[in-house]
Design a protein around this motif. Structure first.
Motif, PDB file in Angstrom:
ATOM      1  N   ASN A  53     -49.419  31.110 -68.205  1.00 15.98           N
ATOM      2  CA  ASN A  53     -50.581  31.980 -68.010  1.00 15.98           C
ATOM      3  C   ASN A  53     -51.884  31.212 -68.226  1.00 15.98           C
ATOM      4  O   ASN A  53     -52.852  31.378 -67.476  1.00 15.98           O
ATOM      5  CB  ASN A  53     -50.521  33.172 -68.972  1.00 15.98           C
ATOM      6  CG  ASN A  53     -49.449  34.168 -68.579  1.00 15.98           C
ATOM      7  OD1 ASN A  53     -49.093  34.269 -67.413  1.00 15.98           O
ATOM      8  ND2 ASN A  53     -48.924  34.900 -69.549  1.00 15.98           N
ATOM      9  N   ILE A  99     -52.389  28.783 -65.217  1.00 19.92           N
ATOM     10  CA  ILE A  99     -52.802  29.501 -64.006  1.00 19.92           C
ATOM     11  C   ILE A  99     -54.251  29.971 -64.125  1.00 19.92           C
ATOM     12  O   ILE A  99     -55.030  29.921 -63.166  1.00 19.92           O
ATOM     13  CB  ILE A  99     -51.858  30.696 -63.749  1.00 19.92           C
ATOM     14  CG1 ILE A  99     -50.464  30.175 -63.376  1.00 19.92           C
ATOM     15  CG2 ILE A  99     -52.402  31.585 -62.634  1.00 19.92           C
ATOM     16  CD1 ILE A  99     -49.406  31.251 -63.316  1.00 19.92           C
ATOM     17  N   GLU A 100     -54.627  30.413 -65.328  1.00 20.47           N
ATOM     18  CA  GLU A 100     -56.009  30.851 -65.550  1.00 20.47           C
ATOM     19  C   GLU A 100     -56.991  29.706 -65.322  1.00 20.47           C
ATOM     20  O   GLU A 100     -58.021  29.873 -64.661  1.00 20.47           O
ATOM     21  CB  GLU A 100     -56.160  31.388 -66.971  1.00 20.47           C
ATOM     22  CG  GLU A 100     -57.575  31.842 -67.303  1.00 20.47           C
ATOM     23  CD  GLU A 100     -57.712  32.325 -68.734  1.00 20.47           C
ATOM     24  OE1 GLU A 100     -58.858  32.473 -69.191  1.00 20.47           O
ATOM     25  OE2 GLU A 100     -56.681  32.546 -69.390  1.00 20.47           O
ATOM     26  N   ARG A 148     -57.348  28.950 -61.658  1.00 19.41           N
ATOM     27  CA  ARG A 148     -58.215  29.934 -60.983  1.00 19.41           C
ATOM     28  C   ARG A 148     -59.680  29.633 -61.259  1.00 19.41           C
ATOM     29  O   ARG A 148     -60.528  29.742 -60.369  1.00 19.41           O
ATOM     30  CB  ARG A 148     -57.872  31.351 -61.446  1.00 19.41           C
ATOM     31  CG  ARG A 148     -56.570  31.896 -60.903  1.00 19.41           C
ATOM     32  CD  ARG A 148     -56.540  33.412 -61.012  1.00 19.41           C
ATOM     33  NE  ARG A 148     -56.689  33.850 -62.396  1.00 19.41           N
ATOM     34  CZ  ARG A 148     -55.677  34.118 -63.217  1.00 19.41           C
ATOM     35  NH1 ARG A 148     -54.432  33.994 -62.784  1.00 19.41           N
ATOM     36  NH2 ARG A 148     -55.891  34.512 -64.457  1.00 19.41           N
ATOM     37  N   ASP A 182     -61.024  27.219 -59.045  1.00 16.94           N
ATOM     38  CA  ASP A 182     -60.950  27.641 -57.632  1.00 16.94           C
ATOM     39  C   ASP A 182     -59.726  27.096 -56.905  1.00 16.94           C
ATOM     40  O   ASP A 182     -59.773  26.838 -55.695  1.00 16.94           O
ATOM     41  CB  ASP A 182     -62.225  27.240 -56.873  1.00 16.94           C
ATOM     42  CG  ASP A 182     -63.449  27.986 -57.378  1.00 16.94           C
ATOM     43  OD1 ASP A 182     -63.301  29.146 -57.796  1.00 16.94           O
ATOM     44  OD2 ASP A 182     -64.548  27.400 -57.365  1.00 16.94           O
ATOM     45  N   TYR A 183     -58.627  26.917 -57.639  1.00 13.59           N
ATOM     46  CA  TYR A 183     -57.368  26.506 -57.019  1.00 13.59           C
ATOM     47  C   TYR A 183     -56.245  27.426 -57.498  1.00 13.59           C
ATOM     48  O   TYR A 183     -55.406  27.034 -58.305  1.00 13.59           O
ATOM     49  CB  TYR A 183     -57.047  25.045 -57.354  1.00 13.59           C
ATOM     50  CG  TYR A 183     -57.908  24.067 -56.610  1.00 13.59           C
ATOM     51  CD1 TYR A 183     -57.614  23.704 -55.297  1.00 13.59           C
ATOM     52  CD2 TYR A 183     -59.038  23.520 -57.202  1.00 13.59           C
ATOM     53  CE1 TYR A 183     -58.418  22.817 -54.606  1.00 13.59           C
ATOM     54  CE2 TYR A 183     -59.850  22.630 -56.520  1.00 13.59           C
ATOM     55  CZ  TYR A 183     -59.531  22.287 -55.223  1.00 13.59           C
ATOM     56  OH  TYR A 183     -60.336  21.404 -54.537  1.00 13.59           O
ATOM     57  N   PRO A 184     -56.221  28.676 -57.003  1.00 19.94           N
ATOM     58  CA  PRO A 184     -55.197  29.624 -57.459  1.00 19.94           C
ATOM     59  C   PRO A 184     -53.794  29.325 -56.927  1.00 19.94           C
ATOM     60  O   PRO A 184     -52.809  29.807 -57.484  1.00 19.94           O
ATOM     61  CB  PRO A 184     -55.713  30.965 -56.928  1.00 19.94           C
ATOM     62  CG  PRO A 184     -56.521  30.607 -55.724  1.00 19.94           C
ATOM     63  CD  PRO A 184     -57.151  29.284 -56.033  1.00 19.94           C
TER      64      PRO A 184
END
Length: 225
Positions: A113, A116-117, A120, A123-125
């Protein structure tokens, strides 16, 4: 009360000078030892302010000692790669060619988590878009996207844009920057004429103004309210 005020001002000035001596790097992303130094200086400065029974010189001597140690460590880091690895650690590869490095995540105690946060935020989800993700020694996450996912550059489209240069501030909060005017070989008379063209008679009315490489002037007036 006056004693506390004077001691606080003295310590504030001394801590401010100490941070300036430490350098601009300390004000950005800090290495672990730099964070320790900053916290210790704050604590050492707080003690004499909270308890006026403690001699002021004790706090100052302690801060000087910490500052001296920090300068030595910074110098050692600068000169020795081995010492830098021991003191600051090494960057960690979290994503390698689009594959998440689970072993490294477990070693650093980073859960999915959190990763991934951070992706994001950068700007690369989509993980498949990432070639490498590197956790730097200062805690920042560097991302190198795959070649087909990186932003298009001017070189990619073979364009030849004009040189933009660095904008030069002319007026900030109503105050004229005479040094900058001199650097670009202009004078106050020229500036006043340019302001009059925009309906401004007094530089004090200007919040911010700058000139770019092509001699275009930007002027924003202050809010009258």
């Amino acid at each position: 009360m006056i004693t506390i005020l004077i001691r606080t001002l003295i310590l504030y000035t001394f801590v401010l000078i100490s941070v300036r001596i430490m350098g601009k790097g300390e004000l950005s992303e800090m290495q672990p030892f730099e964070l320790v130094v900053t916290l210790m200086i704050a604590e050492l400065a707080a003690l004499p302010m909270e308890d006026i029974r403690l001699p002021l010189i004790n706090g100052i001597v302690a801060i000087i000692t910490i500052l001296f140690a920090q300068i030595i460590i910074s110098y050692v880091n600068l000169k020795s790669e081995k010492a830098r690895k021991i003191i600051c650690g090494k960057p960690s590869l979290l994503i390698n060619k689009g594959i998440i490095n689970e072993k490294e995540l477990r070693r650093l105690r980073i859960n999915m988590n959190d990763l991934i946060e951070q992706l994001r935020i950068k700007d690369y989800p989509v993980i498949q878009d990432i070639e490498y993700a590197i956790l730097e020694t200062n805690g920042d996450l560097s991302i190198i996207p795959k070649s087909n996912k990186r932003p298009v550059t001017v070189e990619d489209v073979k364009a030849n844009p004009p040189y933009e240069g660095l904008p030069v501030s002319l007026i900030i909060d109503g105050n004229i920057n005479y040094d900058n005017l001199k650097k670009i070989s202009l004078n106050i008379s020229w500036l006043q004429e340019e302001l009059k063209k925009q309906g401004i008679n007094d530089p004090k009315e200007v919040l911010f103004s700058y000139i770019d490489e092509t001699k275009n002037i930007f002027v924003q007036k202050k809010d009258k309210s």
